[in-house]
Motif scaffolding. Structure first.
Motif, PDB file in Angstrom:
ATOM      1  N   ILE A   1       4.118   5.438 -15.164  1.00 56.70           N
ATOM      2  CA  ILE A   1       4.740   5.384 -13.851  1.00 56.70           C
ATOM      3  C   ILE A   1       3.676   5.099 -12.803  1.00 56.70           C
ATOM      4  O   ILE A   1       2.602   5.713 -12.807  1.00 56.70           O
ATOM      5  N   CYS A   2       3.987   4.189 -11.898  1.00 58.68           N
ATOM      6  CA  CYS A   2       3.080   3.886 -10.789  1.00 58.68           C
ATOM      7  C   CYS A   2       3.153   5.004  -9.766  1.00 58.68           C
ATOM      8  O   CYS A   2       4.240   5.382  -9.324  1.00 58.68           O
ATOM      9  N   GLU A   3       1.989   5.533  -9.398  1.00 60.84           N
ATOM     10  CA  GLU A   3       1.984   6.637  -8.447  1.00 60.84           C
ATOM     11  C   GLU A   3       2.272   6.167  -7.020  1.00 60.84           C
ATOM     12  O   GLU A   3       2.548   6.977  -6.152  1.00 60.84           O
ATOM     13  N   GLU A   4       2.189   4.873  -6.803  1.00 56.84           N
ATOM     14  CA  GLU A   4       2.411   4.352  -5.447  1.00 56.84           C
ATOM     15  C   GLU A   4       3.875   3.999  -5.201  1.00 56.84           C
ATOM     16  O   GLU A   4       4.479   4.435  -4.231  1.00 56.84           O
ATOM     17  N   CYS A   5       4.440   3.174  -6.086  1.00 54.91           N
ATOM     18  CA  CYS A   5       5.790   2.665  -5.816  1.00 54.91           C
ATOM     19  C   CYS A   5       6.843   3.204  -6.781  1.00 54.91           C
ATOM     20  O   CYS A   5       8.020   2.936  -6.616  1.00 54.91           O
ATOM     21  N   GLY A   6       6.412   3.970  -7.788  1.00 51.37           N
ATOM     22  CA  GLY A   6       7.384   4.570  -8.692  1.00 51.37           C
ATOM     23  C   GLY A   6       7.881   3.644  -9.771  1.00 51.37           C
ATOM     24  O   GLY A   6       8.754   4.009 -10.551  1.00 51.37           O
TER      25      GLY A   6
ATOM     26  N   ASN B   1      -3.783  -1.699 -13.104  1.00 56.91           N
ATOM     27  CA  ASN B   1      -3.069  -1.307 -11.902  1.00 56.91           C
ATOM     28  C   ASN B   1      -1.668  -1.908 -11.904  1.00 56.91           C
ATOM     29  O   ASN B   1      -1.386  -2.867 -12.612  1.00 56.91           O
ATOM     30  N   CYS B   2      -0.816  -1.319 -11.105  1.00 59.13           N
ATOM     31  CA  CYS B   2       0.574  -1.745 -10.993  1.00 59.13           C
ATOM     32  C   CYS B   2       0.672  -3.232 -10.642  1.00 59.13           C
ATOM     33  O   CYS B   2       0.010  -3.686  -9.717  1.00 59.13           O
ATOM     34  N   PRO B   3       1.494  -3.990 -11.363  1.00 59.08           N
ATOM     35  CA  PRO B   3       1.649  -5.415 -11.062  1.00 59.08           C
ATOM     36  C   PRO B   3       2.417  -5.659  -9.770  1.00 59.08           C
ATOM     37  O   PRO B   3       2.396  -6.756  -9.229  1.00 59.08           O
ATOM     38  N   PHE B   4       3.086  -4.638  -9.265  1.00 58.21           N
ATOM     39  CA  PHE B   4       3.891  -4.793  -8.058  1.00 58.21           C
ATOM     40  C   PHE B   4       3.127  -4.438  -6.789  1.00 58.21           C
ATOM     41  O   PHE B   4       3.218  -5.111  -5.786  1.00 58.21           O
ATOM     42  N   CYS B   5       2.380  -3.351  -6.826  1.00 56.78           N
ATOM     43  CA  CYS B   5       1.730  -2.881  -5.601  1.00 56.78           C
ATOM     44  C   CYS B   5       0.241  -2.614  -5.799  1.00 56.78           C
ATOM     45  O   CYS B   5      -0.422  -2.176  -4.871  1.00 56.78           O
ATOM     46  N   SER B   6      -0.279  -2.846  -6.992  1.00 53.09           N
ATOM     47  CA  SER B   6      -1.688  -2.607  -7.313  1.00 53.09           C
ATOM     48  C   SER B   6      -2.065  -1.129  -7.277  1.00 53.09           C
ATOM     49  O   SER B   6      -3.244  -0.793  -7.244  1.00 53.09           O
ATOM     50  N   GLY B   7      -1.071  -0.263  -7.268  1.00 53.67           N
ATOM     51  CA  GLY B   7      -1.329   1.170  -7.330  1.00 53.67           C
ATOM     52  C   GLY B   7      -1.771   1.577  -8.725  1.00 53.67           C
ATOM     53  O   GLY B   7      -1.724   0.786  -9.665  1.00 53.67           O
ATOM     54  N   ALA B   8      -2.185   2.826  -8.849  1.00 45.58           N
ATOM     55  CA  ALA B   8      -2.656   3.334 -10.136  1.00 45.58           C
ATOM     56  C   ALA B   8      -1.487   3.727 -11.023  1.00 45.58           C
ATOM     57  O   ALA B   8      -0.613   4.479 -10.608  1.00 45.58           O
TER      58      ALA B   8
HETATM   59 ZN   LIG Z   1       3.336   0.185  -7.944  1.00 42.48          ZN
END
Ligand SMILES: [Zn+2]
Length: 62
Positions: free
Chosen positions: A36-41, A11-18
């Motif tokens: 690319i993180c689908e949550e924060c880009g 998961n994204c290290p910034f927002c834990s998004g996928a």
């Molecule tokens: Zn993210």
């Protein structure tokens, strides 16, 4: 193409998004891969192999 089970994105290290693996086929130098993180880009640089870009994504620092 990638076979199922080959891609293990953390998961994204910034927002834990996928994180999602994208293939850029428009490069004149051949296919390039980006996660690319689908949550924060948040995204990695374009790399030549999926293994490299997944490694980079999975080990990137916050
Ligand atoms: Zn993210």
């Amino acid at each position: 193409m990638l076979s199922k089970g080959e891609v293990k994105l953390l998961n994204c290290p910034f927002c834990s998004g996928a994180g999602k693996l994208y293939i850029n086929k428009e490069s004149r130098f051949g296919d390039k891969y980006t996660v690319i993180c689908e949550e924060c880009g948040s995204r990695t640089p374009d790399l030549i192999t999926p293994e490299e870009v997944i490694e980079l994504w999975n080990t990137r620092k916050i």
